[in-house]
Scaffold this motif. Sequence first.
Motif: not given
Length: 460
Positions: A361, A364, A441-442, A445, A454, A456
């Motif tokens: 988080k 992110a 999501n990756t 991002a 990043q 994951s």
Amino acid sequence: MTAPSTAPASSRGGRWIQHWDPENEAFWNETGEKVARRNLFFSVLSEHIGFSIWTVWSVMVLFMGPEYGLTPADKFFLVSMATLVGAIVRIPYTFAVAIFGGRNWTVVSASLLLIPTIAAFIVMEPGTSFNTFLICAMLAGIGGGNFASSMTNINAFFPLRKKGWALGLNAGGGNIGVPVVQLIGLAVIGAAGGPRVLLGIYIPFIVIAAVLAAVYMDNIASVKNDTGAAKDSVREAHTWIMSFLYIGTFGSFIGYSFAFGLVLQTQFGRTPLESAYVTFIGPLLGSLIRPVGGALADKYGGAKITLWNYVGMAAATGVIVIASMQKSLPLFTTAFIALFVLTGVGNGSTFKMIPGIFQAKALAKGLQGEEAAAYGRRLSGASMGIIGAVGALGGLGINLAFRQSFLSVGSGTGAFVAFLAFYGLCFAVTWAVYLRRTASNTVAATATTESKPQLSYAEV
């Protein structure tokens, strides 16, 4: 490069470390690792005895024959209440580390174990009322709180890359207190000794653990209670999702640890000695394997290990249901021990996920380096107490489910069917939240923050 000093501060007295930066590799290699490992060792010792006192009633009820006037349902209720108190006190124990210092609170929490041990030593005899036994069992629940304060303390000592191993070892060493008290109980029963002998054995060891913590452990001055972090962790969905998953792993471990001997006695007619011969095996293997679960999570990702571990737990529970219906004691015992092993693996992998989730988080959000690490430590430390407490409530649910199952149908089969369904739900939640959307999501991002590292959720 000179490592920052870890000398105790004279202004506050005691063993206070003023600077602690485990993410700094130079600091860790030159100073930090040695100090962290020393604190880990003595934290494990205190937590180990705490687990033993928390679960001592799983052994005590095996001693309590017809002359005590207790039904199987009464015995399941006694161990349920010990589980309940152990879960509740984990919340204040988590915050006690920052208030008093990790070393100082370890001394206090170890010393408090004398209360339930001496109280049970005094009243443990036929003719004592059920309510008196109930109060003593509830007092023993304070031993469950030692886990939360120990995990919070050790979480602060180790860098993120070592947390899976350190937290797994800390928790596993503490969990071994369950089979150890059962082994000592086996020895006492085998020698025709009474329950007071078992309790008397632990009193000097409690004193020794408190003294060693006072002499060899340290407080970290920078560890402070952050009410904002506590509020943020309560509002964070991941705190409650991980609490749910921890019910499936640790809740199963502690619930089965309390119930295994009683189930063998009640469902299969085993004597106290026959029950004690096998009761300790499952908790022992489940405790020893916990650091392996943490190490596997470090290597492959906690979410992946947790996901497939639930598959194994469901399969083992299915075999238990079959064995229970066929009244096959060898198959039942083998599958139950396998289930214990899998709860240990899951304990390690789920707890490793917690700091990784909040680190993900932080990344992110665009945080990097020490800023990201500080964010992760802040929320993961605050959430661990909640997750540990809610997870331990799973043990309460298991013992109440067994109690109701034996009252309703005379066996534990109904309870095991419910547990099988629950593990299926845990599998679905793990996949849906931490693995299903990982790729998309990756990619998203990375597209928005190409220059920033990043992490994951599949890697947590």
